[in-house]
Design a protein around this motif. Structure first.
Motif, short mmCIF file in Angstrom:
data_model
loop_
_atom_site.label_atom_id
_atom_site.label_comp_id
_atom_site.label_asym_id
_atom_site.label_seq_id
_atom_site.Cartn_x
_atom_site.Cartn_y
_atom_site.Cartn_z
N ASN A 1 0.86 -1.18 0.03
CA ASN A 1 -0.03 0.10 0.05
C ASN A 1 0.80 1.23 -0.06
OD1 ASN A 1 -1.92 -1.60 2.35
ND2 ASN A 1 -2.39 -1.33 0.09
N ILE A 2 1.97 1.23 0.88
CA ILE A 2 2.85 2.45 0.98
C ILE A 2 3.61 2.59 -0.58
CG2 ILE A 2 4.98 3.36 2.01
CD1 ILE A 2 4.19 1.74 4.47
N LEU A 3 3.94 1.39 -1.21
CA LEU A 3 4.42 1.67 -2.52
C LEU A 3 3.29 2.33 -3.55
CD1 LEU A 3 6.36 -1.58 -2.75
CD2 LEU A 3 7.60 0.95 -2.43
N GLY B 1 1.81 9.74 -6.09
CA GLY B 1 1.92 10.82 -5.77
C GLY B 1 1.69 11.35 -4.47
N ASN B 2 1.05 10.50 -3.73
CA ASN B 2 0.67 10.90 -2.35
C ASN B 2 1.78 11.05 -1.17
OD1 ASN B 2 -1.64 8.73 -2.81
ND2 ASN B 2 -2.28 10.68 -2.73
N ILE B 3 3.00 10.24 -1.53
CA ILE B 3 4.04 10.55 -0.51
C ILE B 3 5.24 10.94 -1.70
CG2 ILE B 3 6.08 9.45 0.59
CD1 ILE B 3 3.82 7.19 1.33
N LEU B 4 5.79 12.15 -1.38
CA LEU B 4 6.81 12.57 -2.41
C LEU B 4 8.01 13.10 -1.43
CD1 LEU B 4 4.19 15.27 -3.46
CD2 LEU B 4 5.24 13.50 -5.27
N LEU C 1 14.78 21.96 15.18
CA LEU C 1 13.83 21.48 14.15
C LEU C 1 14.55 21.17 12.78
CD1 LEU C 1 10.72 21.40 13.79
CD2 LEU C 1 10.78 23.66 12.55
N ILE C 2 14.11 20.06 11.97
CA ILE C 2 14.73 19.71 10.98
C ILE C 2 13.70 19.38 9.79
CG2 ILE C 2 16.28 17.98 10.07
CD1 ILE C 2 17.53 17.53 12.63
N GLU C 3 13.83 19.93 8.78
CA GLU C 3 12.81 19.65 7.63
C GLU C 3 13.27 18.30 7.07
OE1 GLU C 3 11.30 21.64 3.43
OE2 GLU C 3 12.19 22.86 4.94
N LEU C 4 12.22 17.56 6.66
CA LEU C 4 12.39 16.11 6.37
C LEU C 4 12.30 16.39 4.57
CD1 LEU C 4 10.01 14.26 8.71
CD2 LEU C 4 12.55 14.24 8.79
N ASN C 5 12.94 15.32 4.17
CA ASN C 5 12.95 15.15 2.76
C ASN C 5 11.60 15.10 2.15
OD1 ASN C 5 15.82 15.72 2.08
ND2 ASN C 5 16.31 13.73 2.86
N GLU C 6 10.73 14.10 2.89
CA GLU C 6 9.51 13.69 2.52
C GLU C 6 8.47 14.90 2.64
OE1 GLU C 6 12.41 10.54 2.77
OE2 GLU C 6 11.68 11.84 4.50
N PHE C 7 7.37 14.93 1.95
CA PHE C 7 6.43 15.40 2.29
C PHE C 7 5.06 14.92 1.77
CE2 PHE C 7 8.39 17.03 -1.76
CZ PHE C 7 7.18 17.29 -2.54
N LEU C 8 4.03 14.92 2.12
CA LEU C 8 2.69 14.34 1.97
C LEU C 8 1.73 15.07 1.32
CD1 LEU C 8 2.25 12.67 5.54
CD2 LEU C 8 3.43 11.72 3.20
N LYS C 9 0.63 14.40 0.41
CA LYS C 9 -0.73 14.76 -0.12
C LYS C 9 -1.48 13.51 0.28
CE LYS C 9 1.18 17.85 -3.90
NZ LYS C 9 1.02 18.01 -5.19
N LEU C 10 -2.08 13.53 1.28
CA LEU C 10 -2.62 12.31 1.78
C LEU C 10 -4.05 12.23 1.08
CD1 LEU C 10 -1.97 12.09 5.51
CD2 LEU C 10 -0.96 10.83 3.67
N PRO C 11 -4.50 11.31 0.70
CA PRO C 11 -5.78 11.25 0.19
C PRO C 11 -7.06 11.13 1.56
CG PRO C 11 -4.77 8.94 0.14
CD PRO C 11 -3.80 9.87 0.77
N VAL C 12 -8.21 11.39 1.08
CA VAL C 12 -9.04 11.12 2.17
C VAL C 12 -9.32 9.67 2.82
CG1 VAL C 12 -11.69 11.36 2.53
CG2 VAL C 12 -10.40 13.15 1.23
N GLY C 13 -9.41 9.64 4.00
CA GLY C 13 -9.59 8.23 4.44
C GLY C 13 -8.34 7.58 5.07
N ILE C 14 -7.03 8.36 4.70
CA ILE C 14 -5.88 7.93 5.11
C ILE C 14 -5.22 8.87 6.03
CG2 ILE C 14 -3.44 7.20 4.44
CD1 ILE C 14 -5.39 4.97 3.76
N GLN C 15 -4.92 8.45 7.23
CA GLN C 15 -4.07 9.49 8.32
C GLN C 15 -2.92 8.74 8.56
OE1 GLN C 15 -6.14 9.27 12.36
NE2 GLN C 15 -7.25 7.65 11.37
#
Length: 326
Positions: free
Chosen positions: A10-12, A18-21, A89-103
């Protein structure tokens, strides 16, 4: 989608959609675990004057302008040193565009917890640590506070992991009892004692399995030293444990933990998380046993733990909550 913790497949799928960038490259072999994604540090860190949580809708950049003492580069060959007792505070390489229904929920990696480093996920406009609501879009940051030892970190190091959740997957006590009976019917067990013998009737309380510290006479514990050199997180199997811990033995079946002291003590039980059905999460602070953080173990992927008399999953004391997989 039924309630559960998403699997590596599911993560892949979230990555491909494009939900995980990332601003770098996601190494699927090293970052994607059976039920989690390892988050990696970006190139810039900020020394903070104080810890913080953003207000609802508040931009992290605005908070940084108010609370940051200075910034420094983690992408250099030497990275940067995070001093004991100071928050960064450290900014991460990853950022998110989560779909509705996934937290999402985040946990520190257990290897980082064993160094007594407090790691908490901070996200844009979300006024709570370690939790990201469905539909979230934005950058991710880690607030990192070494409590016992200074640490050297570099861009690309992983200090935390995130799991993706559909609905409410936490098992109640009846469901845990049913799971235990099901495992017993296959000749498997959720818990084993320190000799590797099955525990057929584990204690279930407050919605989880109860784990305990081993305070048997003569058991080895590790007590952190006060003044040590830095620990470079990029170096594996490099340091002598006695450079950072005093090795002691339990006397009279008790240990005394002084304020601001860090102790590593073994648990009595070994855990065995069933493959392909559930994951588990340790409860960090349980007020019924005291107002202190009793572990950093965090989250256990499915299949983690005791296998074929091989002692793999030795844990700290506290309560273990079980969660369904999707």
């Amino acid at each position: 989608m039924k309630p559960g913790i998403l699997t590596d497949k599911n993560i892949l799928d979230l990555i491909s959609k494009g939900n995980i960038l990332t601003t770098a490259t996601i190494d699927e072999k090293s970052q994607v675990q059976p039920n989690t994604l390892d988050l990696t540090l970006g190139p810039k860190a900020y020394k903070l004057r104080s810890s913080f949580l953003p207000r609802k809708g508040e931009r992290i950049e605005d908070v940084i302008s108010k609370l940051s003492a200075y910034d420094f580069n983690l992408a250099s060959d030497g990275g940067g040193v995070l001093e004991k007792g100071i928050s960064y505070l450290i900014e991460l390489n990853e950022f998110l565009k989560l779909p509705v229904g996934i937290q999402c929920c985040s946990s520190p990696k257990s290897s980082i917890g064993r160094l007594d480093v407090l790691v908490r996920l901070v996200s844009e406009g979300i006024s709570s640590f370690d939790k990201i609501p469905e539909g979230f879009e934005g950058k991710l940051y880690l607030e990192v506070t070494p409590l016992s030892f200074p640490i050297r970190v570099r861009s690309g190091n992983s200090l935390a992991q995130v799991r993706f959740i559909s609905g409410n997957p936490i098992l109640n006590e009846d469901e845990i009892s049913s799971l235990n009976r099901e495992e017993l019917s296959y000749g498997r067990y959720l818990l084993y004692d320190h000799e590797g013998k099955p525990i057929t009737s584990p204690e279930i309380c407050n919605g989880g399995l109860v784990l305990t510290a081993d305070l048997s006479e003569g058991v080895v514990i590790y007590r952190s030293k006060k003044n040590t050199k830095e620990i470079d997180l990029s170096k594996k199997h490099h340091y002598d444990i006695e450079e950072f811990f005093e090795i002691q033995r339990v006397k009279n079946h008790e240990i005394i933990i002084n304020p601001n002291e860090f102790i590593l003590a073994p648990g009595k039980e070994f855990i065995s998380i069933p493959q392909q059905s559930v994951c588990a999460e340790m409860i960090a602070i349980d007020l019924s046993i005291g107002s202190f953080r009793s572990h950093y173990a965090g989250f256990f992927d499915s299949g983690f733990g005791f296998r074929e008399s091989e002692l793999v999953g030795h844990n700290q004391h506290n309560q273990l909550n079980l969660e369904n997989m999707f």
